[in-house]
Write a protein that holds these residues in place. Structure first.
Motif, PDB file in Angstrom:
ATOM      1  N   GLN A 100      61.162  20.578   9.760  1.00  0.00           N
ATOM      2  CA  GLN A 100      61.379  21.405   8.571  1.00  0.00           C
ATOM      3  C   GLN A 100      60.939  22.848   8.822  1.00  0.00           C
ATOM      4  O   GLN A 100      61.600  23.782   8.380  1.00  0.00           O
ATOM      5  CB  GLN A 100      60.627  20.824   7.375  1.00  0.00           C
ATOM      6  N   ARG A 101      59.820  23.033   9.525  1.00  0.00           N
ATOM      7  CA  ARG A 101      59.363  24.390   9.857  1.00  0.00           C
ATOM      8  C   ARG A 101      60.378  25.087  10.747  1.00  0.00           C
ATOM      9  O   ARG A 101      60.691  26.266  10.557  1.00  0.00           O
ATOM     10  CB  ARG A 101      57.988  24.364  10.523  1.00  0.00           C
ATOM     11  N   ALA A 102      60.914  24.360  11.725  1.00  0.00           N
ATOM     12  CA  ALA A 102      61.918  24.947  12.620  1.00  0.00           C
ATOM     13  C   ALA A 102      63.167  25.341  11.838  1.00  0.00           C
ATOM     14  O   ALA A 102      63.736  26.413  12.068  1.00  0.00           O
ATOM     15  CB  ALA A 102      62.268  23.960  13.734  1.00  0.00           C
TER      16      ALA A 102
ATOM     17  N   ARG B  27      62.380  28.532   9.830  1.00  0.00           N
ATOM     18  CA  ARG B  27      62.364  29.725  10.687  1.00  0.00           C
ATOM     19  C   ARG B  27      63.766  30.123  11.132  1.00  0.00           C
ATOM     20  O   ARG B  27      64.085  31.305  11.220  1.00  0.00           O
ATOM     21  CB  ARG B  27      61.428  29.490  11.868  1.00  0.00           C
ATOM     22  N   GLU B  28      64.611  29.136  11.411  1.00  0.00           N
ATOM     23  CA  GLU B  28      65.987  29.433  11.792  1.00  0.00           C
ATOM     24  C   GLU B  28      66.734  30.086  10.637  1.00  0.00           C
ATOM     25  O   GLU B  28      67.492  31.033  10.834  1.00  0.00           O
ATOM     26  CB  GLU B  28      66.706  28.155  12.241  1.00  0.00           C
ATOM     27  N   ALA B  29      66.517  29.607   9.425  1.00  0.00           N
ATOM     28  CA  ALA B  29      67.164  30.206   8.250  1.00  0.00           C
ATOM     29  C   ALA B  29      66.709  31.651   8.066  1.00  0.00           C
ATOM     30  O   ALA B  29      67.527  32.531   7.761  1.00  0.00           O
ATOM     31  CB  ALA B  29      66.853  29.381   6.999  1.00  0.00           C
TER      32      ALA B  29
ATOM     33  N   ARG C  31      65.635  33.646  10.458  1.00  0.00           N
ATOM     34  CA  ARG C  31      66.259  34.418  11.547  1.00  0.00           C
ATOM     35  C   ARG C  31      67.704  34.767  11.208  1.00  0.00           C
ATOM     36  O   ARG C  31      68.152  35.892  11.430  1.00  0.00           O
ATOM     37  CB  ARG C  31      66.211  33.630  12.861  1.00  0.00           C
ATOM     38  N   ARG C  32      68.456  33.803  10.652  1.00  0.00           N
ATOM     39  CA  ARG C  32      69.857  34.064  10.293  1.00  0.00           C
ATOM     40  C   ARG C  32      69.936  35.159   9.232  1.00  0.00           C
ATOM     41  O   ARG C  32      70.804  36.024   9.291  1.00  0.00           O
ATOM     42  CB  ARG C  32      70.528  32.793   9.791  1.00  0.00           C
ATOM     43  N   CYS C  33      69.045  35.121   8.255  1.00  0.00           N
ATOM     44  CA  CYS C  33      69.051  36.158   7.209  1.00  0.00           C
ATOM     45  C   CYS C  33      68.792  37.531   7.802  1.00  0.00           C
ATOM     46  O   CYS C  33      69.477  38.489   7.461  1.00  0.00           O
ATOM     47  CB  CYS C  33      67.998  35.842   6.147  1.00  0.00           C
ATOM     48  N   TYR C  34      67.794  37.641   8.660  1.00  0.00           N
ATOM     49  CA  TYR C  34      67.477  38.936   9.243  1.00  0.00           C
ATOM     50  C   TYR C  34      68.567  39.402  10.196  1.00  0.00           C
ATOM     51  O   TYR C  34      68.878  40.583  10.250  1.00  0.00           O
ATOM     52  CB  TYR C  34      66.123  38.900   9.952  1.00  0.00           C
ATOM     53  N   ALA C  35      69.171  38.487  10.930  1.00  0.00           N
ATOM     54  CA  ALA C  35      70.249  38.878  11.845  1.00  0.00           C
ATOM     55  C   ALA C  35      71.438  39.394  11.054  1.00  0.00           C
ATOM     56  O   ALA C  35      72.052  40.391  11.430  1.00  0.00           O
ATOM     57  CB  ALA C  35      70.651  37.695  12.707  1.00  0.00           C
TER      58      ALA C  35
END
Length: 60
Positions: free
Chosen positions: A42-44, A47-49, A51-55
């Motif tokens: 869930q933490r991973a 964090r991936e979500a 990262r996608r928002c910032y990208a």
């Protein structure tokens, strides 16, 4: 949810400035407590979500 644009003439705080802001420090502590309750998967995913928002924001 889209990130709101920063109004012209207003800058966002730096990491160092945010580290000195009591509200930011409290928010970070609350986030860390909530993240500690999640499973590693869930933490991973969280964090991936993020990262996608910032990208996506960086591309606009």
């Amino acid at each position: 949810m889209d990130a709101e644009p920063t109004p012209r003439g207003v800058s966002r705080p730096t990491e160092q400035e945010a580290a000195l802001d009591p509200a930011a420090v409290a928010g970070r502590a609350e986030l860390e407590v909530r993240l500690s309750r999640l499973t590693p998967g869930q933490r991973a995913s969280f964090r991936e979500a993020v990262r996608r928002c910032y990208a996506r924001t960086a591309k606009t």
